[in-house]
Design a protein around this motif. Sequence first.
Motif, PDB file in Angstrom:
ATOM      1  N   LEU A  32     -64.492  66.570 -88.318  1.00 57.43           N
ATOM      2  CA  LEU A  32     -65.267  66.958 -89.502  1.00 57.43           C
ATOM      3  C   LEU A  32     -65.752  68.402 -89.458  1.00 57.43           C
ATOM      4  N   PRO A  33     -66.263  68.902 -88.325  1.00 54.44           N
ATOM      5  CA  PRO A  33     -66.673  70.323 -88.303  1.00 54.44           C
ATOM      6  C   PRO A  33     -65.520  71.286 -88.572  1.00 54.44           C
ATOM      7  N   LEU A  34     -64.276  70.855 -88.331  1.00 58.91           N
ATOM      8  CA  LEU A  34     -63.125  71.713 -88.589  1.00 58.91           C
ATOM      9  C   LEU A  34     -62.690  71.688 -90.053  1.00 58.91           C
ATOM     10  N   VAL A  35     -62.861  70.521 -90.714  1.00 62.69           N
ATOM     11  CA  VAL A  35     -62.289  70.327 -92.049  1.00 62.69           C
ATOM     12  C   VAL A  35     -63.312  70.541 -93.161  1.00 62.69           C
ATOM     13  N   VAL A  36     -64.563  70.164 -92.943  1.00 64.21           N
ATOM     14  CA  VAL A  36     -65.574  70.256 -94.011  1.00 64.21           C
ATOM     15  C   VAL A  36     -65.693  71.674 -94.575  1.00 64.21           C
ATOM     16  N   PRO A  37     -65.721  72.742 -93.752  1.00 61.18           N
ATOM     17  CA  PRO A  37     -65.792  74.093 -94.342  1.00 61.18           C
ATOM     18  C   PRO A  37     -64.631  74.403 -95.277  1.00 61.18           C
ATOM     19  N   ALA A  38     -63.431  73.910 -94.938  1.00 62.24           N
ATOM     20  CA  ALA A  38     -62.278  74.146 -95.811  1.00 62.24           C
ATOM     21  C   ALA A  38     -62.444  73.416 -97.136  1.00 62.24           C
ATOM     22  N   LEU A  39     -62.978  72.196 -97.089  1.00 60.94           N
ATOM     23  CA  LEU A  39     -63.192  71.437 -98.326  1.00 60.94           C
ATOM     24  C   LEU A  39     -64.211  72.143 -99.220  1.00 60.94           C
ATOM     25  N   GLU A  40     -65.308  72.602 -98.629  1.00 58.93           N
ATOM     26  CA  GLU A  40     -66.344  73.266 -99.420  1.00 58.93           C
ATOM     27  C   GLU A  40     -65.832  74.587 -99.995  1.00 58.93           C
ATOM     28  N   HIS A  41     -65.008  75.289 -99.212  1.00 55.11           N
ATOM     29  CA  HIS A  41     -64.414  76.542 -99.699  1.00 55.11           C
ATOM     30  C   HIS A  41     -63.524  76.269-100.905  1.00 55.11           C
ATOM     31  N   ASN A  42     -62.759  75.173-100.847  1.00 57.16           N
ATOM     32  CA  ASN A  42     -61.905  74.817-101.982  1.00 57.16           C
ATOM     33  C   ASN A  42     -62.712  74.547-103.241  1.00 57.16           C
ATOM     34  N   ARG A  99     -50.420  68.897-100.467  1.00 54.44           N
ATOM     35  CA  ARG A  99     -49.762  68.087 -99.433  1.00 54.44           C
ATOM     36  C   ARG A  99     -50.669  67.882 -98.233  1.00 54.44           C
ATOM     37  N   ALA A 100     -51.450  68.892 -97.890  1.00 60.36           N
ATOM     38  CA  ALA A 100     -52.387  68.747 -96.769  1.00 60.36           C
ATOM     39  C   ALA A 100     -53.451  67.696 -97.081  1.00 60.36           C
ATOM     40  N   LEU A 101     -53.929  67.669 -98.311  1.00 62.10           N
ATOM     41  CA  LEU A 101     -54.956  66.689 -98.697  1.00 62.10           C
ATOM     42  C   LEU A 101     -54.388  65.282 -98.821  1.00 62.10           C
ATOM     43  N   ARG A 149     -55.031  73.844 -88.190  1.00 63.91           N
ATOM     44  CA  ARG A 149     -53.914  74.222 -89.060  1.00 63.91           C
ATOM     45  C   ARG A 149     -53.995  73.489 -90.397  1.00 63.91           C
ATOM     46  N   ILE A 150     -54.337  72.213 -90.383  1.00 64.39           N
ATOM     47  CA  ILE A 150     -54.451  71.464 -91.642  1.00 64.39           C
ATOM     48  C   ILE A 150     -55.569  72.038 -92.507  1.00 64.39           C
ATOM     49  N   ALA A 151     -56.670  72.425 -91.884  1.00 58.70           N
ATOM     50  CA  ALA A 151     -57.767  73.038 -92.645  1.00 58.70           C
ATOM     51  C   ALA A 151     -57.318  74.345 -93.283  1.00 58.70           C
ATOM     52  N   HIS A 152     -56.523  75.111 -92.551  1.00 60.69           N
ATOM     53  CA  HIS A 152     -55.990  76.353 -93.115  1.00 60.69           C
ATOM     54  C   HIS A 152     -55.083  76.054 -94.300  1.00 60.69           C
ATOM     55  N   CYS A 153     -54.287  74.976 -94.217  1.00 61.23           N
ATOM     56  CA  CYS A 153     -53.407  74.596 -95.326  1.00 61.23           C
ATOM     57  C   CYS A 153     -54.202  74.111 -96.539  1.00 61.23           C
ATOM     58  N   ILE A 154     -55.323  73.450 -96.286  1.00 59.93           N
ATOM     59  CA  ILE A 154     -56.154  72.966 -97.393  1.00 59.93           C
ATOM     60  C   ILE A 154     -56.630  74.118 -98.266  1.00 59.93           C
ATOM     61  N   THR A 155     -56.928  75.245 -97.661  1.00 60.59           N
ATOM     62  CA  THR A 155     -57.442  76.396 -98.411  1.00 60.59           C
ATOM     63  C   THR A 155     -56.316  77.314 -98.911  1.00 60.59           C
TER      64      THR A 155
END
Length: 501
Positions: A405-415, A383-385, A368-374
């Motif tokens: 990390l496997p859950l969050v890194v794709p969201a960071l790179e997408h951003n 706020r998520a970051l 859910r946090i990864a979804h909020c990051i994007t």
Amino acid sequence: MWKQFLSKLPRKSSGSGDSGQCSNGAGIQRTSSCGSIPPGRPASAIRRMSSAVFPSSVVAGIEPLVSFKDVPNSEKQNLFVSKLSLCCVVFDFSDPNKSSVEKDIKRQALLDLIEFVESTNARFSEVVIAACSRMCAINLFRAFPPNCRSGSSGGGEGDEDEPMFDPAWCHLQLVYELLLKFIGSSSLDAKIGKKHFDHSFIVKLLNLLDSEDPRERDCLKTILHRVYGKFMVHRPFIRKAVSNIFYQFVFETDRHNGIAELLEVFGSVISGFALPLKEEHKIFLWRVLVPLHKPKSVGVYLQQLTYCVTQFIEKDPKLASSVIIGLLRYWPITNCQKEVMFLSEIEEILESTSQAEFQKCMVPLFRRIAHCITSSHFQVAERALFVWNNDHIISLIAQNRQVILPLVVPALEHNIQNHWNQAVLNLTVNVKKMFSEMDDDLFSSCLAKYKEEEEKRVSLEVKRKLTWEKLEAAAAFQPVTGHTAVLVGHQPSANMIATLI
């Protein structure tokens, strides 16, 4: 008939100050007006005065306008009951000029009652307790007019509606103050008082918390807390009655003005729960407090709700994972402001979460946090970051980085590749750098996997587009007969349009 009687009363001078009428301000100045009795007036004249203003059935026993100083100690409680009877007369405050003399006399009687309760050391008799309960019930328990406002519970966190003030507040406030001091007095025997301040009285008191006057709700909040502390035998009933109010609000009406005040009272109640927590209290957390995140007006009472939830987790840290999973169940989909509030509460809960409880919920939580990051809404992404500014949360993430990390890194790179807001981009780069320093090999592996999956996704997208183009081209040459469905391309030919017409 009352006008004839009023002619016997002394008139106020035109230069008198406060008239004892209500104002919409927060405070009430307690200045005596027509209710004060001139010194030296004989008792018979005083009796005639009150008898002229109030019905004879009200002015029974000792003359109510006599001061407590003028009667012996043995008669003071009788005078107290007499003054309570006088205060049972309820006036109409919609017209400030109507019955102004009677209102002043009642106001002065209420002030005398409050002063007596503050100063007396003698035990209240059952007659006194019953009379006080009856007077408070007559003055306070009333039906509220229909709520004409749109929305629920004030409409939301950003609601700008002006509060509505009760014109009778100058008397109601004194009745509430008398009730508060009476229940809190050491002269009140709880064993006798519980019979008169019973379940019916408590339910009606709770119903008053739906008042639109914030001053009244504030008084009721204090009184409810005092009742809960005074009458231990009523505590289970109060908890059940308040739970029913919450159930009705969440699952039926979605409208109540006093949710924040009720939660504020329960915040202190929860802090007093003994350990280990009873099953009843845990059920209250799961079935009441967690579903209270569902209404759209949660912003009105979120601060008090968060305090209650964190109090439970501090009492029993094993509840943290179930609370977080419950919040994820009620996570807002289309309301970005609620998402920001949920993220703030999640961070506060994680600060009190142990490693074992964190591991139970970290996968759905960080999805859910990864979804909020994007999120395209920059406040949600920001706020998520901000979660990575919390040292305790960073520690939890570091110990479970193989999963997170496997859950969050794709969201960071997408951003980094797609997000439009510069502040979000800067925060994303900082978090990415933090992960790289935390475990460079794992971070590089996650990044390589993301790029590989992204290449596959682009390849599939190109393939899908080509397939559709072939279908459109093939359909363009097929004859149209009857009601056959037609696939129209982006630029249909003139022959096809003529055929369709």
